[in-house]
Design a protein around this motif. Structure first.
Motif, PDB file in Angstrom:
ATOM      1  N   GLN A  25      24.257  -4.053  65.449  1.00 35.70           N
ATOM      2  CA  GLN A  25      23.714  -2.957  66.259  1.00 35.70           C
ATOM      3  C   GLN A  25      24.630  -1.731  66.202  1.00 35.70           C
ATOM      4  O   GLN A  25      24.172  -0.599  66.035  1.00 35.70           O
ATOM      5  CB  GLN A  25      23.522  -3.442  67.716  1.00 35.70           C
ATOM      6  CG  GLN A  25      23.296  -2.346  68.749  1.00 35.70           C
ATOM      7  CD  GLN A  25      21.938  -1.669  68.608  1.00 35.70           C
ATOM      8  OE1 GLN A  25      21.188  -1.918  67.655  1.00 35.70           O
ATOM      9  NE2 GLN A  25      21.627  -0.788  69.545  1.00 35.70           N
ATOM     10  N   ARG A  79      24.315  -0.091  62.930  1.00 34.51           N
ATOM     11  CA  ARG A  79      23.049   0.639  62.844  1.00 34.51           C
ATOM     12  C   ARG A  79      23.175   2.011  63.524  1.00 34.51           C
ATOM     13  O   ARG A  79      22.774   3.032  62.980  1.00 34.51           O
ATOM     14  CB  ARG A  79      21.944  -0.188  63.507  1.00 34.51           C
ATOM     15  CG  ARG A  79      20.551   0.195  63.086  1.00 34.51           C
ATOM     16  CD  ARG A  79      19.559  -0.954  63.247  1.00 34.51           C
ATOM     17  NE  ARG A  79      19.738  -1.648  64.510  1.00 34.51           N
ATOM     18  CZ  ARG A  79      19.663  -2.972  64.669  1.00 34.51           C
ATOM     19  NH1 ARG A  79      19.391  -3.763  63.649  1.00 34.51           N
ATOM     20  NH2 ARG A  79      19.847  -3.539  65.845  1.00 34.51           N
ATOM     21  N   LEU A  80      23.780   2.014  64.716  1.00 31.36           N
ATOM     22  CA  LEU A  80      23.951   3.270  65.444  1.00 31.36           C
ATOM     23  C   LEU A  80      24.839   4.240  64.662  1.00 31.36           C
ATOM     24  O   LEU A  80      24.638   5.450  64.707  1.00 31.36           O
ATOM     25  CB  LEU A  80      24.561   3.010  66.828  1.00 31.36           C
ATOM     26  CG  LEU A  80      23.636   2.367  67.858  1.00 31.36           C
ATOM     27  CD1 LEU A  80      24.442   1.926  69.079  1.00 31.36           C
ATOM     28  CD2 LEU A  80      22.529   3.325  68.267  1.00 31.36           C
ATOM     29  N   ALA A  81      25.828   3.701  63.956  1.00 28.49           N
ATOM     30  CA  ALA A  81      26.750   4.551  63.201  1.00 28.49           C
ATOM     31  C   ALA A  81      26.227   4.828  61.788  1.00 28.49           C
ATOM     32  O   ALA A  81      26.911   5.472  61.000  1.00 28.49           O
ATOM     33  CB  ALA A  81      28.130   3.894  63.146  1.00 28.49           C
ATOM     34  N   LYS A  82      25.032   4.342  61.490  1.00 31.28           N
ATOM     35  CA  LYS A  82      24.427   4.512  60.166  1.00 31.28           C
ATOM     36  C   LYS A  82      25.341   3.979  59.058  1.00 31.28           C
ATOM     37  O   LYS A  82      25.561   4.626  58.034  1.00 31.28           O
ATOM     38  CB  LYS A  82      24.101   5.993  59.901  1.00 31.28           C
ATOM     39  CG  LYS A  82      23.055   6.586  60.810  1.00 31.28           C
ATOM     40  CD  LYS A  82      21.726   6.714  60.079  1.00 31.28           C
ATOM     41  CE  LYS A  82      20.706   7.480  60.901  1.00 31.28           C
ATOM     42  NZ  LYS A  82      20.234   6.727  62.084  1.00 31.28           N
ATOM     43  N   PRO A  89      15.292  15.246  56.129  1.00 28.71           N
ATOM     44  CA  PRO A  89      14.222  14.258  56.240  1.00 28.71           C
ATOM     45  C   PRO A  89      13.364  14.545  57.473  1.00 28.71           C
ATOM     46  O   PRO A  89      13.796  15.230  58.392  1.00 28.71           O
ATOM     47  CB  PRO A  89      14.973  12.943  56.415  1.00 28.71           C
ATOM     48  CG  PRO A  89      16.269  13.340  57.048  1.00 28.71           C
ATOM     49  CD  PRO A  89      16.601  14.700  56.502  1.00 28.71           C
ATOM     50  N   ILE A 101      11.934  13.073  60.769  1.00 32.74           N
ATOM     51  CA  ILE A 101      12.209  11.936  61.638  1.00 32.74           C
ATOM     52  C   ILE A 101      11.336  12.070  62.860  1.00 32.74           C
ATOM     53  O   ILE A 101      11.236  13.144  63.444  1.00 32.74           O
ATOM     54  CB  ILE A 101      13.689  11.901  62.079  1.00 32.74           C
ATOM     55  CG1 ILE A 101      14.583  11.774  60.855  1.00 32.74           C
ATOM     56  CG2 ILE A 101      13.923  10.754  63.051  1.00 32.74           C
ATOM     57  CD1 ILE A 101      16.047  11.804  61.167  1.00 32.74           C
ATOM     58  N   MET A 102      10.657  11.003  63.228  1.00 32.73           N
ATOM     59  CA  MET A 102       9.829  11.089  64.443  1.00 32.73           C
ATOM     60  C   MET A 102      10.243  10.061  65.447  1.00 32.73           C
ATOM     61  O   MET A 102      10.621   8.979  65.097  1.00 32.73           O
ATOM     62  CB  MET A 102       8.371  10.911  64.085  1.00 32.73           C
ATOM     63  CG  MET A 102       7.577  12.157  64.403  1.00 32.73           C
ATOM     64  SD  MET A 102       5.818  11.827  64.341  1.00 32.73           S
ATOM     65  CE  MET A 102       5.516  11.519  66.089  1.00 32.73           C
ATOM     66  N   PHE A 159      22.203  10.499  65.630  1.00 33.57           N
ATOM     67  CA  PHE A 159      21.960  11.175  64.357  1.00 33.57           C
ATOM     68  C   PHE A 159      20.582  11.804  64.346  1.00 33.57           C
ATOM     69  O   PHE A 159      19.583  11.139  64.622  1.00 33.57           O
ATOM     70  CB  PHE A 159      22.064  10.182  63.194  1.00 33.57           C
ATOM     71  CG  PHE A 159      23.470   9.742  62.938  1.00 33.57           C
ATOM     72  CD1 PHE A 159      24.361  10.578  62.280  1.00 33.57           C
ATOM     73  CD2 PHE A 159      23.918   8.501  63.385  1.00 33.57           C
ATOM     74  CE1 PHE A 159      25.669  10.181  62.051  1.00 33.57           C
ATOM     75  CE2 PHE A 159      25.224   8.106  63.163  1.00 33.57           C
ATOM     76  CZ  PHE A 159      26.101   8.940  62.494  1.00 33.57           C
ATOM     77  N   TYR A 160      20.563  13.063  64.051  1.00 33.69           N
ATOM     78  CA  TYR A 160      19.294  13.764  63.951  1.00 33.69           C
ATOM     79  C   TYR A 160      19.576  15.021  63.131  1.00 33.69           C
ATOM     80  O   TYR A 160      20.639  15.612  63.259  1.00 33.69           O
ATOM     81  CB  TYR A 160      18.785  14.118  65.354  1.00 33.69           C
ATOM     82  CG  TYR A 160      17.284  14.167  65.457  1.00 33.69           C
ATOM     83  CD1 TYR A 160      16.546  12.990  65.510  1.00 33.69           C
ATOM     84  CD2 TYR A 160      16.616  15.379  65.486  1.00 33.69           C
ATOM     85  CE1 TYR A 160      15.170  13.031  65.582  1.00 33.69           C
ATOM     86  CE2 TYR A 160      15.236  15.423  65.566  1.00 33.69           C
ATOM     87  CZ  TYR A 160      14.523  14.247  65.613  1.00 33.69           C
ATOM     88  OH  TYR A 160      13.155  14.291  65.689  1.00 33.69           O
ATOM     89  N   HIS A 168       8.879  16.587  55.172  1.00 32.94           N
ATOM     90  CA  HIS A 168      10.303  16.801  55.422  1.00 32.94           C
ATOM     91  C   HIS A 168      10.445  17.814  56.542  1.00 32.94           C
ATOM     92  O   HIS A 168       9.444  18.324  57.058  1.00 32.94           O
ATOM     93  CB  HIS A 168      10.987  17.291  54.151  1.00 32.94           C
ATOM     94  CG  HIS A 168      10.329  18.499  53.564  1.00 32.94           C
ATOM     95  ND1 HIS A 168       9.585  18.441  52.414  1.00 32.94           N
ATOM     96  CD2 HIS A 168      10.259  19.769  53.993  1.00 32.94           C
ATOM     97  CE1 HIS A 168       9.094  19.628  52.145  1.00 32.94           C
ATOM     98  NE2 HIS A 168       9.480  20.455  53.097  1.00 32.94           N
ATOM     99  N   SER A 169      11.670  18.117  56.925  1.00 31.07           N
ATOM    100  CA  SER A 169      11.874  19.151  57.927  1.00 31.07           C
ATOM    101  C   SER A 169      12.718  20.263  57.327  1.00 31.07           C
ATOM    102  O   SER A 169      13.541  20.022  56.445  1.00 31.07           O
ATOM    103  CB  SER A 169      12.565  18.562  59.160  1.00 31.07           C
ATOM    104  OG  SER A 169      13.793  17.987  58.794  1.00 31.07           O
ATOM    105  N   MET A 224       5.857   7.908  70.313  1.00 31.16           N
ATOM    106  CA  MET A 224       6.818   7.993  69.232  1.00 31.16           C
ATOM    107  C   MET A 224       7.233   6.580  68.891  1.00 31.16           C
ATOM    108  O   MET A 224       7.397   5.759  69.776  1.00 31.16           O
ATOM    109  CB  MET A 224       8.019   8.830  69.662  1.00 31.16           C
ATOM    110  CG  MET A 224       7.625  10.285  69.840  1.00 31.16           C
ATOM    111  SD  MET A 224       8.867  11.261  70.671  1.00 31.16           S
ATOM    112  CE  MET A 224      10.013  11.601  69.363  1.00 31.16           C
ATOM    113  N   ARG A 267      26.562   6.299  73.451  1.00 29.90           N
ATOM    114  CA  ARG A 267      28.028   6.122  73.430  1.00 29.90           C
ATOM    115  C   ARG A 267      28.765   7.401  73.850  1.00 29.90           C
ATOM    116  O   ARG A 267      29.538   7.975  73.092  1.00 29.90           O
ATOM    117  CB  ARG A 267      28.477   5.652  72.030  1.00 29.90           C
ATOM    118  CG  ARG A 267      27.962   4.258  71.699  1.00 29.90           C
ATOM    119  CD  ARG A 267      27.736   4.073  70.216  1.00 29.90           C
ATOM    120  NE  ARG A 267      26.679   4.958  69.745  1.00 29.90           N
ATOM    121  CZ  ARG A 267      26.633   5.502  68.521  1.00 29.90           C
ATOM    122  NH1 ARG A 267      27.578   5.253  67.658  1.00 29.90           N
ATOM    123  NH2 ARG A 267      25.634   6.286  68.180  1.00 29.90           N
TER     124      ARG A 267
END
Ligand SMILES: [Zn+2]
Lengths: 93, 487
Positions: free
Chosen positions: A9, A12-15, A90, A92-93, B83-84, B142-143, B257, B267
């Motif tokens: 987990q 995953r959060l830290a990619k 990318p 992302i939704m 991350f976004y 894409h964005s 979503m 965190r």
């Protein structure tokens, strides 16, 4: 406690992509680091104020004045993909 | 509505500042090319050091005080990690424990009178970049990212779930917007200036979070849609799950979503690059800089000018309109908040001015999507129009026509009235017409003396026709009787 699911987990959060054998390898290592924190937890801190910042500075401000920005092409120079001055990313939704 | 509970998280851009929250990049990016207002700090380049904009904190404290919040002794920035693409650093500098201020309240006007909405907290954070999805978020592949907005100072204002209908939510946002504009920290006309996330739940269901409501006008629609959706589910005995939904403004619906794998975990930890702030001591000084706010202005307008409360409410919802009204009404030279010199004007009844500004002028401005500030209808022109109206020089219909023409093409009220043949004739001008009508209609005058009632009406009609309706009826009647009796 740090079991393998927790570790996955966090990765995953830290990619960070971990292979199954890496999960097996890192889990005990992280467990031993956490054990160190358990030791720290035993210190009596009842009367100690929490520390949020180590330098003891406070109230550092700048005045509200605009200064020059980077040129548009420099700002996006390092981006791998761009389009019409935008950085392309990318969806992302 | 069966027990709807709504809480709002309102993101407000402090867009009257000159520079961003942590860097000197200009906030003036609205009509500029993408990625031309950035620097290592707001692009999140390695090694860049953020430094807090003092004025942003001052603006935040003023807003907190206006919302009756308690400013905390110590306040801290935290890193919120996720991350976004709109977040170049991989974290947003925001606040968590120790926000700027807590425990406030604001009143709103509801159908059942005044109501208090509790404010949970007011905190500062940096704005993410703007993302564009060409062809709509569902279809684009894409964005495109513009970091000009990245690092703008935001305030997040969080309410308790005290709002009981989508309409109350809109009232809250309208009032909040007007307070922010009174404080001169916010321009709500700029794109993306106010963005709203909300929690909405019905009795017996879990709450859903509706994100991405990008205008205060969209709030009522988005929440009404969501309340209806939840009601229909409950009616069919389908359990409402806790989820995040995205508001699609174009289609006017909310979309689920994709549920993220695992729980979101930001965190949070204290931002090591920004030392703690201790700013409670600024509040006394900043209190003095807070101008008269809408509630106080409503009370004063009612007391000082004797206007109706609903008029006072409408006048004060926009500070420009409120100032305009006062300039029109003040009968002596003095200064009012925001340092505008009030010109001399007499013979204007405040109730008349209030009613013309609220019932006519605001509608005409809205229709043209104009603001009173900077419009060609300056205060002195309105004063002139209202004076001519109350002295009977022009009719109400004329006044509306003059206001419309000035808003469309500019010009001077007197010149317009003359050119378009508006206005009443003087008594002396009517007198000439009366004499002429009596002279030209001896037969009717004879009938009048024979006590035929219709004769007088006929003569009145003749005079009015000659004056093209511009003689005052009172003048016509009085003068006709006078000259007919002399006969
Ligand atoms: Zn910058």
């Amino acid at each position: 406690m740090m079991d393998e699911e927790n570790l996955k987990q966090i990765a995953r959060l830290a990619k960070i992509e971990l292979k199954e054998e890496e999960v097996k390898e890192f889990s005990p290592q992280i467990r031993s680091i956490l054990a160190l924190f358990d030791e720290i937890d035993e210190v009596e801190t009842e009367d100690v104020k929490p520390t949020f910042h180590v330098f003891g500075l406070k109230n550092v401000f700048r005045e509200d004045a605009a200064s020059p920005s980077l040129a548009g092409e420099d700002a996006i120079k390092n981006a791998p993909k761009k389009e019409r001055g935008y950085i392309k990313g990318p969806k992302i939704m | 509505m069966n027990n709807v509970m709504i809480g709002l998280e309102v993101h407000v851009q402090l867009n009257k500042l000159k520079s961003k929250l942590f860097c000197g990049c200009s906030t003036d990016y609205q009509d500029e090319e993408p990625n031309t207002h950035t620097c290592p700090v707001c692009l999140g380049l390695p090694g860049a050091l953020p430094v807090v904009n003092r004025k942003a904190v001052e603006c935040g404290i003023k807003v907190a005080l206006a919302l009756n919040c308690e400013v905390l002794e110590q306040t801290l920035f935290y890193r919120k990690n996720y991350f976004y693409p709109d977040l170049p650093k991989g974290f947003q500098i925001s606040q968590y424990d120790f926000p700027l201020a807590v425990n406030g309240k604001m009143s709103i006007e509801t159908d059942r009178g005044e109501k208090i909405i509790r404010i949970n907290r007011v905190h500062m954070e940096e704005d993410p970049a703007r993302m564009i999805h060409e062809g709509g978020i569902q279809y684009s592949r894409h964005s495109l990212i513009d970091y000009n907005r990245s690092g703008m100072a935001l305030l997040e204002i969080v309410t308790e779930p005290d709002l009981k209908s989508p309409k109350e939510a809109r009232r809250f946002l309208d009032k909040l917007r007007s307070i922010l504009e009174y404080l001169d920290v916010f321009n709500g006309d700029l794109e993306g200036a106010m963005r709203v996330d909300s929690n909405i739940s019905l009795a017996g269901g879990d709450r859903a979070e509706v994100k991405n409501i990008s205008s205060h006008k969209g709030v009522e629609k988005a929440l009404s849609y969501e309340a209806t959706r939840q009601k229909n589910l409950l009616r069919r005995n389908i359990k409402i799950i806790q989820e995040t939904r995205h508001y699609d403004e174009e289609r006017g619906i909310t979309i689920s979503m994709r549920t993220k794998e695992g729980e979101e975990d930001y965190r949070y930890f204290p931002e090591p690059d920004l030392p703690p702030m201790s700013v409670k001591s600024w509040t006394e000084r900043l209190k003095d800089e807070i101008p008269e706010l809408p509630d106080a202005k409503i009370r004063r307008f009612v007391e000082e000018y004797g206007v109706k409360e609903n008029h006072a409410r409408s006048l004060t919802s926009d500070i420009e309109i409120a100032d305009y009204f006062e300039t029109v009404c003040k009968s002596s030279i003095c200064t009012i908040p925001r340092q505008k010199v009030v010109r001399r004007a007499r013979e204007i009844d405040p109730n008349m001015a209030a009613s013309w500004i609220v019932d006519v002028l605001k509608g005409e401005l809205n229709y043209r999507e104009m603001k009173i500030e900077g419009s060609p209808l300056t205060e002195d022109k309105t004063i002139k129009i209202l004076k001519d109206l109350s002295s009977g020089k022009i009719t109400e219909k004329n006044a509306v026509e003059i206001i419309r023409e000035i808003l469309d093409n500019g010009g001077d009220p007197e010149e317009i009235a003359r050119r378009r043949g508006f206005g009443r004739l003087d008594r002396s001008e009517t007198e000439i017409l009366v004499k002429k009508v009596i002279e030209e209609n001896p037969k009717v005058v004879e009938d009048y003396h024979k006590k035929k009632k219709r004769a007088l009406n006929f003569l009145v009609g003749k005079v009015m026709a000659l004056s093209k309706g511009k003689s005052a009826p009172k003048d016509v009647n009085e003068l006709l009787e006078k000259y007919l009796c002399e006969d």
